[in-house]
Design a protein around this motif. Structure first.
Motif, PDB file in Angstrom:
ATOM      1  N   ARG A 230       0.825  -1.208   0.000  1.00  0.00           N
ATOM      2  CA  ARG A 230       0.000   0.000   0.000  1.00  0.00           C
ATOM      3  C   ARG A 230       0.856   1.254   0.000  1.00  0.00           C
ATOM      4  N   ASN A 231       2.168   1.078   0.099  1.00  0.00           N
ATOM      5  CA  ASN A 231       3.045   2.237   0.269  1.00  0.00           C
ATOM      6  C   ASN A 231       3.998   2.435  -0.910  1.00  0.00           C
ATOM      7  N   LEU A 232       3.643   1.903  -2.075  1.00  0.00           N
ATOM      8  CA  LEU A 232       4.511   2.037  -3.238  1.00  0.00           C
ATOM      9  C   LEU A 232       4.407   3.436  -3.831  1.00  0.00           C
ATOM     10  N   GLU A 233       5.496   3.893  -4.385  1.00  0.00           N
ATOM     11  CA  GLU A 233       5.516   5.225  -4.991  1.00  0.00           C
ATOM     12  C   GLU A 233       4.892   5.186  -6.389  1.00  0.00           C
ATOM     13  N   SER A 234       3.801   5.904  -6.554  1.00  0.00           N
ATOM     14  CA  SER A 234       3.126   6.085  -7.853  1.00  0.00           C
ATOM     15  C   SER A 234       2.565   4.789  -8.438  1.00  0.00           C
ATOM     16  N   LEU A 235       2.466   3.748  -7.636  1.00  0.00           N
ATOM     17  CA  LEU A 235       1.816   2.509  -8.059  1.00  0.00           C
ATOM     18  C   LEU A 235       0.739   2.158  -7.041  1.00  0.00           C
ATOM     19  N   PHE A 236      -0.444   1.734  -7.521  1.00  0.00           N
ATOM     20  CA  PHE A 236      -1.566   1.435  -6.628  1.00  0.00           C
ATOM     21  C   PHE A 236      -2.127   0.055  -6.968  1.00  0.00           C
ATOM     22  N   LEU A 237      -2.270  -0.775  -5.951  1.00  0.00           N
ATOM     23  CA  LEU A 237      -2.824  -2.115  -6.140  1.00  0.00           C
ATOM     24  C   LEU A 237      -4.340  -2.009  -6.280  1.00  0.00           C
ATOM     25  N   VAL A 238      -4.846  -2.274  -7.475  1.00  0.00           N
ATOM     26  CA  VAL A 238      -6.271  -2.072  -7.737  1.00  0.00           C
ATOM     27  C   VAL A 238      -7.071  -3.370  -7.746  1.00  0.00           C
ATOM     28  N   GLU A 239      -6.418  -4.495  -8.075  1.00  0.00           N
ATOM     29  CA  GLU A 239      -7.145  -5.766  -8.171  1.00  0.00           C
ATOM     30  C   GLU A 239      -6.241  -6.923  -7.787  1.00  0.00           C
ATOM     31  N   VAL A 240      -6.876  -7.988  -7.363  1.00  0.00           N
ATOM     32  CA  VAL A 240      -6.197  -9.275  -7.205  1.00  0.00           C
ATOM     33  C   VAL A 240      -7.022 -10.307  -7.962  1.00  0.00           C
ATOM     34  N   VAL A 241      -6.372 -11.058  -8.856  1.00  0.00           N
ATOM     35  CA  VAL A 241      -7.046 -12.135  -9.585  1.00  0.00           C
ATOM     36  C   VAL A 241      -6.638 -13.454  -8.956  1.00  0.00           C
ATOM     37  N   ARG A 242      -7.637 -14.198  -8.436  1.00  0.00           N
ATOM     38  CA  ARG A 242      -7.357 -15.447  -7.715  1.00  0.00           C
ATOM     39  C   ARG A 242      -8.313 -16.542  -8.191  1.00  0.00           C
ATOM     40  N   ASP A 243      -7.760 -17.592  -8.769  1.00  0.00           N
ATOM     41  CA  ASP A 243      -8.561 -18.734  -9.237  1.00  0.00           C
ATOM     42  C   ASP A 243      -9.693 -18.300 -10.158  1.00  0.00           C
ATOM     43  N   GLY A 244      -9.409 -17.351 -11.043  1.00  0.00           N
ATOM     44  CA  GLY A 244     -10.403 -16.891 -11.999  1.00  0.00           C
ATOM     45  C   GLY A 244     -11.368 -15.866 -11.450  1.00  0.00           C
ATOM     46  N   CYS A 245     -11.249 -15.524 -10.168  1.00  0.00           N
ATOM     47  CA  CYS A 245     -12.140 -14.530  -9.559  1.00  0.00           C
ATOM     48  C   CYS A 245     -11.393 -13.213  -9.353  1.00  0.00           C
ATOM     49  N   LEU A 246     -12.129 -12.124  -9.472  1.00  0.00           N
ATOM     50  CA  LEU A 246     -11.546 -10.792  -9.362  1.00  0.00           C
ATOM     51  C   LEU A 246     -11.892 -10.187  -8.010  1.00  0.00           C
ATOM     52  N   ILE A 247     -10.873  -9.762  -7.273  1.00  0.00           N
ATOM     53  CA  ILE A 247     -11.072  -9.099  -5.986  1.00  0.00           C
ATOM     54  C   ILE A 247     -10.768  -7.614  -6.151  1.00  0.00           C
ATOM     55  N   SER A 248     -11.810  -6.781  -6.077  1.00  0.00           N
ATOM     56  CA  SER A 248     -11.639  -5.342  -6.245  1.00  0.00           C
ATOM     57  C   SER A 248     -12.814  -4.619  -5.594  1.00  0.00           C
ATOM     58  N   PRO A 249     -12.568  -3.588  -4.780  1.00  0.00           N
ATOM     59  CA  PRO A 249     -11.242  -3.087  -4.370  1.00  0.00           C
ATOM     60  C   PRO A 249     -10.538  -4.076  -3.440  1.00  0.00           C
ATOM     61  N   VAL A 250      -9.240  -3.878  -3.293  1.00  0.00           N
ATOM     62  CA  VAL A 250      -8.432  -4.781  -2.479  1.00  0.00           C
ATOM     63  C   VAL A 250      -8.317  -4.209  -1.068  1.00  0.00           C
ATOM     64  N   SER A 251      -8.756  -4.989  -0.125  1.00  0.00           N
ATOM     65  CA  SER A 251      -8.701  -4.559   1.278  1.00  0.00           C
ATOM     66  C   SER A 251      -7.268  -4.651   1.795  1.00  0.00           C
ATOM     67  N   PRO A 252      -6.847  -3.709   2.653  1.00  0.00           N
ATOM     68  CA  PRO A 252      -5.508  -3.791   3.256  1.00  0.00           C
ATOM     69  C   PRO A 252      -5.286  -5.077   4.032  1.00  0.00           C
ATOM     70  N   SER A 253      -6.388  -5.692   4.498  1.00  0.00           N
ATOM     71  CA  SER A 253      -6.280  -6.926   5.300  1.00  0.00           C
ATOM     72  C   SER A 253      -6.350  -8.189   4.447  1.00  0.00           C
ATOM     73  N   GLU A 254      -6.420  -8.039   3.126  1.00  0.00           N
ATOM     74  CA  GLU A 254      -6.497  -9.210   2.235  1.00  0.00           C
ATOM     75  C   GLU A 254      -5.209 -10.017   2.329  1.00  0.00           C
ATOM     76  N   ILE A 255      -5.336 -11.318   2.614  1.00  0.00           N
ATOM     77  CA  ILE A 255      -4.168 -12.201   2.720  1.00  0.00           C
ATOM     78  C   ILE A 255      -3.839 -12.763   1.336  1.00  0.00           C
ATOM     79  N   LEU A 256      -2.604 -12.655   0.946  1.00  0.00           N
ATOM     80  CA  LEU A 256      -2.177 -13.053  -0.392  1.00  0.00           C
ATOM     81  C   LEU A 256      -1.787 -14.526  -0.434  1.00  0.00           C
ATOM     82  N   ARG A 257      -1.979 -15.145  -1.601  1.00  0.00           N
ATOM     83  CA  ARG A 257      -1.700 -16.565  -1.774  1.00  0.00           C
ATOM     84  C   ARG A 257      -0.785 -16.781  -2.986  1.00  0.00           C
ATOM     85  N   GLN A 258      -0.228 -17.985  -3.063  1.00  0.00           N
ATOM     86  CA  GLN A 258       0.581 -18.345  -4.231  1.00  0.00           C
ATOM     87  C   GLN A 258      -0.293 -18.330  -5.486  1.00  0.00           C
ATOM     88  N   ASP A 259       0.285 -17.865  -6.580  1.00  0.00           N
ATOM     89  CA  ASP A 259      -0.353 -17.764  -7.900  1.00  0.00           C
ATOM     90  C   ASP A 259      -1.370 -16.625  -7.992  1.00  0.00           C
TER      91      ASP A 259
END
Length: 575
Positions: A230-259
């Motif tokens: 969440r602290n990248l310079e001039s880059l913003f995480l807008v989506e996460v694609v997981r197992d064909g499903c789209l997660i948007s907006p992305v919550s700061p508490s979203e736990i990330l997984r492999q792939d």
């Protein structure tokens, strides 16, 4: 009519229909036309060879090739540095003036490509208030001289083949000056209708960047916030694609997984920040390419990528490059980068391999943007040779001291010997499409004459129309050519309408030159459609325009342009 005449007319009409159906592939359409003419025996072998090796056509190709070296100098960038002032009025005047002058002598696509970046990054004005005037100024500047636009050179090639003589360097200048002044005045008034779209501070801002979390990544099992995403310079995480499903907006508490596919939006120049995260790989890294040397391109309308995904087309194998990011102005891009359907005008940032520059399909699929192409720039005496040689050649040809063809052959030889331009670069960027269009158009003219269609059309006009209707015929030719330009691009319209205009002039028994010049100017009059002229397409995306913006600003310009041509051509080129 004879059987041959019916077949020739059928091929002519089929070519027009095919151009309307396949607007993005005029080269392929004319290539099929050429094959049909040869296979049906409607033209002779000598006519085929003379069409392919037409002196006017070869001159056009040589001019385009020699301009490659010119694009690698600081000339256009020096012009760009003098363009932007704090006052919008002063900026508009400089932009319009310098662009028209540059486009009269240089390739107007190269002029627009070079000026795109400084205009989009200027701190004083909305880019959308300047980019459309830039394209229109480039089009108007191209009407000033014989070499100002490929359209003029194509018409000259056809005229040289039929009349046996060439148009002069300044044949277009008088009417071109009227167009620059008249249309420039209208444009200065109509720019008030241009939108004030949000400024883009960087030419790469807003790009859609796709990165994948690989096995053993330190990101796995941790939240977005804990990973510092969440602290990248001039880059913003807008989506996460997981197992064909789209997660948007992305919550700061979203736990990330492999792939997981992490979709960022923002400044592409900051993409190297992603390399600090272990196991987070972009498309470029997955293809073992570095992101340290990036190339920004625009997808051409005729590209084989259109309506296909990067994954389906096999991008790396085709171009020895990987797409790092994509941007589509005016529309949100979503999902995996490899599964996005590519559209004409999409901006792509590529990480390129060693073989990228030698691939012959690059220029057929992409338009390179200024300041990001990977080619080496010319400096020192090579830059002086490129600029001085080109200017000298054009000047000597304009004064009539040296034939333009002869001067360009000598200049090209000097550029190759001095390594200012390589044979590989020439082969890679050779304008095959233009060569096919003009060759097929000349051959089609021969077929129409061989089958007697030209004579029949001339007899029909001379028997059915009074000589007083010649001016009306000129107006009709203008509107037909202009209409085709907006539908099927300028070069294709010029190539198709020339034999019709030539036949009409013969039918009325008048000088063919007024009709030839009318086709030339009408074919360059694309101001309403973003797809009728290549520079319009380039600014269409860069300025985040809508189709209505072209109509609001371009329609009055188009009306004045047509009125000037229709009134001025008979004055400067009497019947």
């Amino acid at each position: 009519m004879s059987f041959e005449a019916y077949v020739t007319v059928f091929i002519f009409v089929a070519t027009i229909v095919a151009l309307l159906r396949f607007q993005n592939r005029p080269g392929a359409v004319f290539g099929v036309t050429l094959l049909l003419l040869v296979a049906s025996g409607l033209v002779t072998q000598q006519q085929l060879l003379s069409s392919i090796a037409n002196p006017g056509l070869i001159t056009l190709v040589l001019l385009i090739i020699c301009s490659f070296a010119l694009e690698k100098t600081r000339l256009l960038r020096l012009i760009a540095s003098k363009m932007i002032l704090k006052s919008y009025k002063a900026t508009f005047i400089r932009l319009f003036s310098l662009t028209t002058i540059s486009s009269a002598l240089l390739n107007n696509t190269a002029v627009v490509a070079t000026l795109l970046s400084p205009i989009r990054n200027n701190p004083h004005h909305f880019a959308s208030r300047l980019l459309l005037p830039l394209s229109y100024a480039a089009i108007l500047g191209g009407t000033l001289t014989l070499i100002g636009t490929s359209t003029n050179l194509i018409i000259n090639s056809l005229y040289l083949d039929t009349a046996g003589q060439s148009l002069s360097f300044f044949s277009f200048t008088a009417i071109g000056c009227l167009l620059v002044v008249g249309c420039g005045g209208v444009l200065a008034f109509s720019v008030r209708f241009l939108p004030e779209n949000a400024p883009v501070s960087d030419c790469s801002k807003g790009y859609f960047i796709d990165a994948k979390i690989t096995e053993h990544s330190e990101l796995i099992g941790r939240t977005v916030e804990n990973n510092g995403l969440r602290n990248l310079e001039s880059l913003f995480l807008v989506e996460v694609v997981r197992d064909g499903c789209l997660i948007s907006p992305v919550s700061p508490s979203e736990i990330l997984r492999q792939d997981d596919r992490l979709i960022f939006s923002g400044d592409i120049t900051k993409v190297e920040q992603l390399a600090q995260f272990s196991g987070l790989k972009t498309f470029a890294h997955q293809n073992e390419l570095t992101t340290a040397n990036l190339t920004e391109v625009v997808v051409r309308p005729e590209s084989i990528l259109i309506r296909k995904t990067l994954k389906h087309v096999g991008f790396r194998a085709l171009f020895d490059a990987a797409v790092v990011a994509i941007r589509r102005d005016g529309e949100q891009v979503s999902g995996k980068l490899g599964e996005v359907c590519i559209k004409a005008g999409d901006f792509l940032v590529l990480a390129v391999g060693e073989d990228f520059k030698s691939r012959r399909n690059i220029s057929k699929n992409f338009i390179f943007l200024s300041g990001v192409e990977t080619e080496v720039r010319l400096n020192g005496w090579r830059a002086w040779l490129a600029v001085g040689g080109f200017v000298s050649t054009v000047a000597l040809a304009a004064l009539g001291w040296v034939e333009l063809f002869q001067g360009l052959v000598i200049l090209l030889g000097c550029l190759i010997l001095s390594q200012s331009i390589s044979v590989n670069e020439i082969m890679r960027r050779l304008p095959i499409d233009i060569w096919l269009i003009v060759s097929a158009a000349i051959l089609l003219s021969h077929a129409l004459a061989n089958a007697g269609v030209v004579g029949l059309l001339g007899d029909w006009i001379s028997d059915g129309f009074d000589s007083n209707h010649v001016y009306l015929a000129l107006i009709i030719i203008y509107f037909l050519t202009w209409f085709m330009t907006e539908l099927v691009t300028n070069n294709a319209a010029a190539a198709l309408m020339f034999p019709i205009a030539y036949s009409v002039a013969l039918g009325f028994g008048v000088d063919v030159l007024p009709f030839v010049m009318t086709v030339a100017f009408a074919a360059s009059g694309s101001f309403i459609s973003p797809y009728g002229y290549q520079t319009n397409l380039m600014v269409f995306n860069a300025g985040q325009y809508k189709f209505n913006d072209f109509i609001k600003v371009g329609l009055p310009v188009s009306i004045v342009y047509g009125a000037i041509v229709i009134l001025a051509v008979p004055y400067f080129f009497p019947f």
